[in-house]
Design a protein around this motif. Structure first.
Motif, PDB file in Angstrom:
ATOM      1  N   PHE A 105     -52.662   7.006  19.427  1.00 25.02           N
ATOM      2  CA  PHE A 105     -52.516   7.341  20.920  1.00 25.02           C
ATOM      3  C   PHE A 105     -53.830   6.926  21.773  1.00 25.02           C
ATOM      4  O   PHE A 105     -54.946   7.570  21.807  1.00 25.02           O
ATOM      5  CB  PHE A 105     -52.131   8.637  21.174  1.00 25.02           C
ATOM      6  N   LEU A 106     -53.636   5.909  22.444  1.00 25.50           N
ATOM      7  CA  LEU A 106     -54.447   5.634  23.586  1.00 25.50           C
ATOM      8  C   LEU A 106     -54.286   6.040  25.005  1.00 25.50           C
ATOM      9  O   LEU A 106     -53.141   5.891  25.336  1.00 25.50           O
ATOM     10  CB  LEU A 106     -54.728   3.889  23.754  1.00 25.50           C
ATOM     11  N   VAL A 107     -55.252   6.867  25.633  1.00 20.48           N
ATOM     12  CA  VAL A 107     -54.919   7.162  26.928  1.00 20.48           C
ATOM     13  C   VAL A 107     -56.027   6.712  27.915  1.00 20.48           C
ATOM     14  O   VAL A 107     -57.257   6.702  27.595  1.00 20.48           O
ATOM     15  CB  VAL A 107     -54.969   8.712  26.740  1.00 20.48           C
ATOM     16  N   TRP A 108     -55.482   6.433  29.212  1.00 20.46           N
ATOM     17  CA  TRP A 108     -56.608   5.684  30.065  1.00 20.46           C
ATOM     18  C   TRP A 108     -56.130   5.865  31.435  1.00 20.46           C
ATOM     19  O   TRP A 108     -55.020   5.751  31.791  1.00 20.46           O
ATOM     20  CB  TRP A 108     -56.770   4.126  29.708  1.00 20.46           C
ATOM     21  N   PRO A 133     -53.227   0.838  18.890  1.00 22.36           N
ATOM     22  CA  PRO A 133     -52.405   2.287  18.839  1.00 22.36           C
ATOM     23  C   PRO A 133     -51.077   2.010  18.886  1.00 22.36           C
ATOM     24  O   PRO A 133     -50.249   0.898  19.119  1.00 22.36           O
ATOM     25  CB  PRO A 133     -52.765   2.720  20.247  1.00 22.36           C
ATOM     26  N   ASN A 134     -50.305   3.066  18.440  1.00 20.24           N
ATOM     27  CA  ASN A 134     -48.970   3.104  18.617  1.00 20.24           C
ATOM     28  C   ASN A 134     -48.334   3.622  19.804  1.00 20.24           C
ATOM     29  O   ASN A 134     -47.182   3.185  20.261  1.00 20.24           O
ATOM     30  CB  ASN A 134     -48.412   4.036  17.351  1.00 20.24           C
ATOM     31  N   LEU A 135     -49.006   4.154  20.554  1.00 13.70           N
ATOM     32  CA  LEU A 135     -48.620   4.883  21.739  1.00 13.70           C
ATOM     33  C   LEU A 135     -49.711   4.474  22.874  1.00 13.70           C
ATOM     34  O   LEU A 135     -51.068   4.517  22.516  1.00 13.70           O
ATOM     35  CB  LEU A 135     -48.380   6.409  21.822  1.00 13.70           C
ATOM     36  N   VAL A 136     -49.525   4.272  24.025  1.00 10.32           N
ATOM     37  CA  VAL A 136     -50.384   3.986  25.126  1.00 10.32           C
ATOM     38  C   VAL A 136     -49.749   4.748  26.357  1.00 10.32           C
ATOM     39  O   VAL A 136     -48.682   4.480  26.913  1.00 10.32           O
ATOM     40  CB  VAL A 136     -50.612   2.607  25.403  1.00 10.32           C
ATOM     41  N   PHE A 137     -50.901   5.590  26.799  1.00 19.97           N
ATOM     42  CA  PHE A 137     -50.295   6.314  28.250  1.00 19.97           C
ATOM     43  C   PHE A 137     -51.165   6.068  29.313  1.00 19.97           C
ATOM     44  O   PHE A 137     -52.765   5.933  29.158  1.00 19.97           O
ATOM     45  CB  PHE A 137     -50.528   7.886  27.964  1.00 19.97           C
TER      46      PHE A 137
END
Length: 366
Positions: free
Chosen positions: A3-6, A29-33
């Motif tokens: 999970f990438l968060v930025w 990543p499978n998920l990006v927020f």
């Protein structure tokens, strides 16, 4: 799964989108927020296609601020449960592990709305009993060690956030990397650094993923560093490169000199001989440029990581020089991938995306 968060501070600039593609290609990543996208849903839809993700959920920016986006791939069974201007709450289903819950979070930046943020955190905790992980830009610190420079944070603000987290049964996941995830006024007398971005989870989620770790990605085009939550370590095998003429060579003056020398240096030779000589010289000169760019990108990341904490004038100048070098290398890398997508499939202004990577890979296998 990862999970990438930025907090990207705006996706209208090509520089931010280019960095997003680079970090996705690097970490996969499978998920990006993303928070503070500062754009409408139409822009998010285009970015979703460009980065090769299957689906997305977006919240429009409000005026000159805000905006959220969540991207995910087909695998993982993502179901969005609740959305507002401060968070996207969703569930993930896995056949082997079961169900759990993520929340991409963006806390109110205004100090006068801190209590609203704490109440919102408690409301989120009561929405589901699934194992829960919440990660994002909370806009809080929990101790004075998490801030450097600027005014001292009032104790009641730090204690208020800690108390709200305890009531929600959330504990910090910790981190690997830079101590501070946000900064303002770098190089000036009012330079401030804080740890505003973090990941938190319930004990049930920690029991489900005991090896989970949060890594701080030390390079960014925003004033926030990004977070990378990975549940298990992943190993990537290097790919074998095949030589061909690279369009990015045209950006180098040395390319022109090599062609000129090969063309004028052998009087009386036929065209084919000159072309073969030119090809050999270009291969000798630029055959390893792709790997060199990758190595330079990694070197720039290392240098920026070391220079981030320096507050002297020389350190600031060196940091800015390395940062501009990093952005220039990203542009060259994008030219490299555009060429592999074939020009007739590429509209002017289209950017490096997963579709073009896959198309290039299929051609390479043939």
């Amino acid at each position: 799964m990862s999970f990438l968060v930025w907090n990207c501070r705006g996706l209208a600039q090509p520089r931010a989108v280019r960095f997003l593609k680079e970090i996705i290609q690097q970490l996969r990543p499978n998920l990006v927020f993303l928070s503070e996208t500062l754009v409408k849903k139409e822009k998010i839809e285009k970015i979703c296609k460009d980065i090769g993700f299957a689906d997305y959920c977006a919240v429009d920016a409000q005026g000159h601020g805000g905006g959220l986006a969540l991207f995910w791939k087909t695998e993982g069974g993502v179901t969005v449960r609740d959305v507002c201007h401060n968070y996207i709450d969703f569930e993930v289903v896995n056949e082997q592990i079961g169900r759990w819950r993520y929340t991409g979070y963006y806390g109110f930046p205004e100090r006068g709305r801190r209590r609203e943020s704490w109440n919102m955190l408690e409301d989120l905790a009561g929405k589901s009993s699934l194992p829960w992980c919440i990660i994002g830009d909370f806009n809080y610190i929990v101790s004075r060690d998490e801030k450097q420079g600027g005014r001292v944070q009032p104790r009641w603000l730090m204690e208020g956030f800690s108390d709200a987290s305890d009531r929600c049964e959330l504990s910090d996941l910790g981190f690997i990397g830079d101590k501070f995830t946000w900064e303002k006024s770098r190089g000036s007398s009012s330079w401030v650094q804080e740890r505003l971005d973090r990941g938190m989870a319930t004990q049930a989620w920690k029991d489900l993923f005991p090896q989970a770790e949060v890594r701080v990605v030390d390079v960014t085009t925003s004033d926030h560093l990004s977070l990378y939550l990975y549940l298990n370590r992943r190993i990537f095998m290097p790919k074998v490169r095949r030589f061909r003429f690279e369009n990015m060579w045209i950006k180098e003056n040395e390319c022109f000199n090599i062609v000129k020398d090969c063309w004028n240096g052998r009087e009386g030779a036929d065209i084919m001989s000159k072309l073969l000589l030119c090809c050999a010289k270009l291969e000798e000169w630029g055959g390893g440029m792709v790997q060199e760019i990758r190595a330079k990108l990694n070197m720039c990341r290392v240098k920026m990581r070391k220079l981030r904490s320096r507050r002297d004038g020389q350190g600031l100048n060196e940091y800015n020089d390395v940062r501009w070098e990093y952005l220039g290398l990203l542009e060259k890398q994008e030219v490299f991938w555009k060429q592999r997508a074939k020009q007739f499939r590429l509209k002017e202004g289209d950017a490096n995306s997963r579709f073009f990577h896959k198309f290039a890979s299929v051609r390479k296998k043939k």
